[in-house]
Design a protein around this motif. Structure first.
Motif, PDB file in Angstrom:
ATOM      1  N   ALA A 199     -48.318  11.322  24.913  1.00  0.00           N
ATOM      2  CA  ALA A 199     -47.211  12.125  24.368  1.00  0.00           C
ATOM      3  C   ALA A 199     -47.737  13.351  23.633  1.00  0.00           C
ATOM      4  O   ALA A 199     -47.212  14.467  23.793  1.00  0.00           O
ATOM      5  CB  ALA A 199     -46.358  11.262  23.433  1.00  0.00           C
TER       6      ALA A 199
ATOM      7  N   ASP B  75     -47.371  17.425  24.552  1.00  0.00           N
ATOM      8  CA  ASP B  75     -46.841  18.369  23.565  1.00  0.00           C
ATOM      9  C   ASP B  75     -47.781  19.557  23.384  1.00  0.00           C
ATOM     10  O   ASP B  75     -47.362  20.722  23.428  1.00  0.00           O
ATOM     11  CB  ASP B  75     -46.643  17.633  22.241  1.00  0.00           C
ATOM     12  CG  ASP B  75     -46.008  18.507  21.176  1.00  0.00           C
ATOM     13  OD1 ASP B  75     -45.042  19.235  21.500  1.00  0.00           O
ATOM     14  OD2 ASP B  75     -46.470  18.488  20.020  1.00  0.00           O
TER      15      ASP B  75
ATOM     16  N   CYS C  70     -38.898   6.071  21.928  1.00  0.00           N
ATOM     17  CA  CYS C  70     -40.084   6.665  22.545  1.00  0.00           C
ATOM     18  C   CYS C  70     -39.836   6.987  24.019  1.00  0.00           C
ATOM     19  O   CYS C  70     -40.285   8.028  24.527  1.00  0.00           O
ATOM     20  CB  CYS C  70     -41.276   5.726  22.404  1.00  0.00           C
ATOM     21  SG  CYS C  70     -41.814   5.468  20.689  1.00  0.00           S
TER      22      CYS C  70
ATOM     23  N   SER D 279     -39.677  10.745  26.033  1.00  0.00           N
ATOM     24  CA  SER D 279     -40.258  11.132  27.325  1.00  0.00           C
ATOM     25  C   SER D 279     -39.217  11.796  28.226  1.00  0.00           C
ATOM     26  O   SER D 279     -39.513  12.782  28.903  1.00  0.00           O
ATOM     27  CB  SER D 279     -40.847   9.902  28.023  1.00  0.00           C
ATOM     28  OG  SER D 279     -41.867   9.324  27.239  1.00  0.00           O
TER      29      SER D 279
ATOM     30  N   TYR E  85     -38.065  15.335  26.637  1.00  0.00           N
ATOM     31  CA  TYR E  85     -39.118  16.352  26.703  1.00  0.00           C
ATOM     32  C   TYR E  85     -39.387  16.768  28.149  1.00  0.00           C
ATOM     33  O   TYR E  85     -39.735  17.918  28.417  1.00  0.00           O
ATOM     34  CB  TYR E  85     -40.396  15.845  26.040  1.00  0.00           C
ATOM     35  CG  TYR E  85     -41.098  16.905  25.206  1.00  0.00           C
ATOM     36  CD1 TYR E  85     -40.541  18.169  25.021  1.00  0.00           C
ATOM     37  CD2 TYR E  85     -42.316  16.647  24.592  1.00  0.00           C
ATOM     38  CE1 TYR E  85     -41.177  19.128  24.256  1.00  0.00           C
ATOM     39  CE2 TYR E  85     -42.963  17.593  23.820  1.00  0.00           C
ATOM     40  CZ  TYR E  85     -42.390  18.837  23.665  1.00  0.00           C
ATOM     41  OH  TYR E  85     -43.019  19.793  22.905  1.00  0.00           O
TER      42      TYR E  85
ATOM     43  N   SER F  70     -36.858  16.263  20.836  1.00  0.00           N
ATOM     44  CA  SER F  70     -38.091  15.583  21.241  1.00  0.00           C
ATOM     45  C   SER F  70     -39.131  15.605  20.125  1.00  0.00           C
ATOM     46  O   SER F  70     -39.814  14.601  19.874  1.00  0.00           O
ATOM     47  CB  SER F  70     -38.656  16.241  22.498  1.00  0.00           C
ATOM     48  OG  SER F  70     -37.703  16.247  23.536  1.00  0.00           O
TER      49      SER F  70
ATOM     50  N   LEU G 279     -40.876  12.443  18.370  1.00  0.00           N
ATOM     51  CA  LEU G 279     -42.331  12.285  18.444  1.00  0.00           C
ATOM     52  C   LEU G 279     -42.918  11.940  17.090  1.00  0.00           C
ATOM     53  O   LEU G 279     -43.830  11.100  16.991  1.00  0.00           O
ATOM     54  CB  LEU G 279     -42.954  13.574  18.988  1.00  0.00           C
ATOM     55  CG  LEU G 279     -44.490  13.633  19.040  1.00  0.00           C
ATOM     56  CD1 LEU G 279     -45.053  12.551  19.949  1.00  0.00           C
ATOM     57  CD2 LEU G 279     -44.963  15.014  19.495  1.00  0.00           C
TER      58      LEU G 279
ATOM     59  N   LEU H   8     -45.719  12.925  30.426  1.00  0.00           N
ATOM     60  CA  LEU H   8     -44.561  12.358  29.741  1.00  0.00           C
ATOM     61  C   LEU H   8     -43.996  11.166  30.504  1.00  0.00           C
ATOM     62  O   LEU H   8     -43.608  10.144  29.896  1.00  0.00           O
ATOM     63  CB  LEU H   8     -43.485  13.437  29.574  1.00  0.00           C
ATOM     64  CG  LEU H   8     -43.840  14.582  28.624  1.00  0.00           C
ATOM     65  CD1 LEU H   8     -42.871  15.737  28.790  1.00  0.00           C
ATOM     66  CD2 LEU H   8     -43.839  14.098  27.178  1.00  0.00           C
TER      67      LEU H   8
ATOM     68  N   ALA I 122     -46.291   8.236  29.915  1.00  0.00           N
ATOM     69  CA  ALA I 122     -46.123   7.702  28.561  1.00  0.00           C
ATOM     70  C   ALA I 122     -44.885   6.812  28.480  1.00  0.00           C
ATOM     71  O   ALA I 122     -44.930   5.712  27.910  1.00  0.00           O
ATOM     72  CB  ALA I 122     -46.026   8.846  27.554  1.00  0.00           C
TER      73      ALA I 122
END
Length: 566
Positions: free
Chosen positions: A168, A172, A224, A228, A231, A256, A260, A327, A330
């Motif tokens: 993640a 980013d 979480c 994903s 984002y 997002s 995070l 993403l 993740a």
């Protein structure tokens, strides 16, 4: 400005960085329409406002033909045009004057780099990386093995968390070097880009206020996975050149970001204590290690972004496309390996009320919040300005970003050395030093960005000093906040800290939105210098209040759980 291609020749030319282009009237430059005769300089504020936010008036056939010239006659069947989307369009031939006015640092200048900034960026990156590696290797050799590292079941649990969290974070960071460049690539004006950044900041503060309650209600693992998804959608919006789609993307990015920095840590702490019953003393070690690798990921992400943007052929949108698989992976790993956990929902009004009482009743908390709001608002403006300052001079943006993060990592390493038993400096001293460095750097920038006398190398050095100061600032601020603010009130107090922080940043970007391009950047650095002088006065006030407070001293070497920021 929306850009489409005219015919097969132009489509081939786009891959080479040139070719004839059609410019949709949606969200375009008022300067372009003045040159086309669509509206004159005076008396057209309403039309300019409409164009500025992507709403264009219908141009007459004669007005469009004046800008088409011979370029339109060369269009062939099969080429993508704005007319296919039901919008009026105009084209322009490859014109050096047009490219100088509109394409500065944008699509027309993609791939052209000056040797001075190119060499400087790579040398700075190599030098900073070598310094960081030397400091970290010496620290690792001197550090005795910890009790937590010898526990196999804890290491497996840590690995399950790191796999998802680091993916993640990598996704980013991968987007950070080319965000401004992407908007510039789409020929948006600096004022339009400023509005996009303001939208992102506003979204971050609004969702940040309710993120904890949302995570508690939805579940940490589900949050979480939601991160994903949102984002990934944010990255997909970057493929569009529509201004309003990009605004939606910025809003999704704010949501997002809030998830995070709330859902992942909340999931880990609950699993660590409640499900696995590991000692609570091991939690700081996990986040200290995560903070170090977060810096490393940021450095690697900059180099990766530079590579994919240069080699894949998609230009500055490539890092955003590359972030989507990370993403997705993740989210898939979280679904497969993580268990769900919830927490008791806290009343948002009660949290904020308790935080406000703590803020107003303790002068230390008030001064600390003032310093954070002033310092970090300037950092947000720096995040916006570094690309337009360096990119026109041919700086490799990914390498520049990696250099920034290496400088931040160097500052963090220096913090650990300075607070060690050997030197025994206090976080309050290092906080003062960080603010002083930023004040000096901003004064440098007011001179190095003077119109007609720009010095990109000096500006780059000043930016590196700002990032070095950030490496000192964030662990110092983290330590002081934890000591000064009661644990039960930290969420509410931090919510109040964020409000003036983001308001100041948004105000600065809006000032840039209304300013002239060449003088606005220098004026903004001058304003930021004044803001940092105010932060320095607040630091002096805090130092006067707490200089005899033994609670705010580091009694022994410590590692702080912090995260690097731009």
């Amino acid at each position: 400005m929306e850009v489409t291609e005219v015919g097969e020749e132009a489509n081939r030319g786009d891959r080479l960085g040139f070719g004839l282009r059609c410019c949709s009237l949606g969200s375009s430059s008022p300067w372009l329409y003045r040159t086309a005769g669509i509206f004159p300089e005076q008396g057209t504020e309403e039309k300019k406002t409409g164009l500025y936010f992507g709403v264009a008036t219908q141009a007459s056939k004669s007005q469009r033909s004046r800008c088409h010239g011979r370029a339109a006659s060369k269009a062939r069947p099969g080429g993508a045009t704005a007319a296919a989307y039901g919008r009026p369009f105009l084209t322009y031939p490859r014109c050096p004057e047009f490219h100088a006015r509109v394409g500065e640092g944008g699509r027309t200048g993609w791939g052209r780099r000056g040797p001075t900034m190119l060499v400087t960026a790579y040398l700075a990156f190599v030098g900073l990386l070598a310094s960081c590696l030397g400091l970290e290797l010496s620290r690792c050799r001197a550090k005795p093995p910890g009790r937590a590292c010898s526990n196999p079941s804890f290491l497996r649990f840590q690995l399950d968390f790191y796999q998802v969290y680091f993916l993640a974070l990598a996704a980013d960071w991968l987007q950070a070097p080319y965000l401004y460049k992407l908007y510039q690539h789409y020929y948006f004006l600096e004022g339009q880009i400023a509005i996009l950044y303001v939208c992102g900041l506003a979204s971050t503060v609004l969702f940040g206020l309710v993120a904890s309650s949302l995570v508690d209600w939805l579940g940490r693992k589900n949050s979480c996975v939601l991160f994903s998804l949102t984002y990934s959608l944010c990255c997909l919006t970057k493929l569009s050149q529509d201004y309003f789609v990009l605004l939606v993307g910025r809003a999704l990015g704010g949501l997002s970001t809030a998830l995070l920095f709330s859902a992942f840590e909340a999931w880990y702490i609950h699993e660590h204590v409640e499900r696995h019953d590991f000692p609570a003393e091991w939690i700081p070690a996990t986040f200290a290690r995560a903070a170090f690798w977060n810096h490393v990921l940021a450095v690697v992400a900059g180099v990766t972004a530079e590579a994919v943007a240069s080699w894949i052929g998609l230009g500055p949108v490539a890092p955003f496309v590359a972030a989507i698989p990370l993403l997705a992976l993740a989210g898939a790993l979280a679904l497969r390996n993580w268990g769900e956990n919830y927490d008791r929902q806290r009343a948002f009004s009660r949290t904020c009320a308790g935080g406000l009482r703590c803020l107003l009743s303790d002068r230390r908390v008030l001064l600390l919040g003032t310093i954070q709001a002033l310092f970090e608002s300037v950092i947000f403006i720096f995040v916006f300005l570094w690309t337009p300052v360096l990119d026109p001079h041919g700086a490799p943006l990914g390498i520049v970003f990696s250099s920034f993060m290496a400088a931040s990592l160097l500052g963090s390493s220096l913090y650990r050395i300075a607070t060690s038993k050997r030197y025994h400096l206090q976080p309050m001293h290092l906080l003062s030093l960080a603010v002083l460095i930023v004040v000096f750097s901003l004064f440098m920038l007011t001179f190095s960005t003077s119109p007609g006398q720009e010095s990109p190398v000096e500006s780059f050095i000043a930016f590196l000093l700002i990032e070095l100061a950030c490496g000192l600032y964030f662990p110092s601020m983290s330590f002081l906040r934890r000591k000064v603010i009661p644990e039960t009130e930290q969420a509410g107090v931090l919510n109040w800290f964020r409000v003036p922080l983001h308001l100041l940043a948004c105000l600065g970007l809006l000032v840039l939105h209304d300013s002239d391009r060449k003088t606005g950047t220098r004026n903004m650095f001058s304003i930021c210098s004044a803001v940092m002088v105010m932060a320095l006065l607040a630091v002096v006030g805090l130092f006067t209040v707490v200089r005899h407070d033994a609670e705010l001293r580091v009694p022994s070497p410590t590692e702080e759980p912090y995260a690097p920021e731009l």
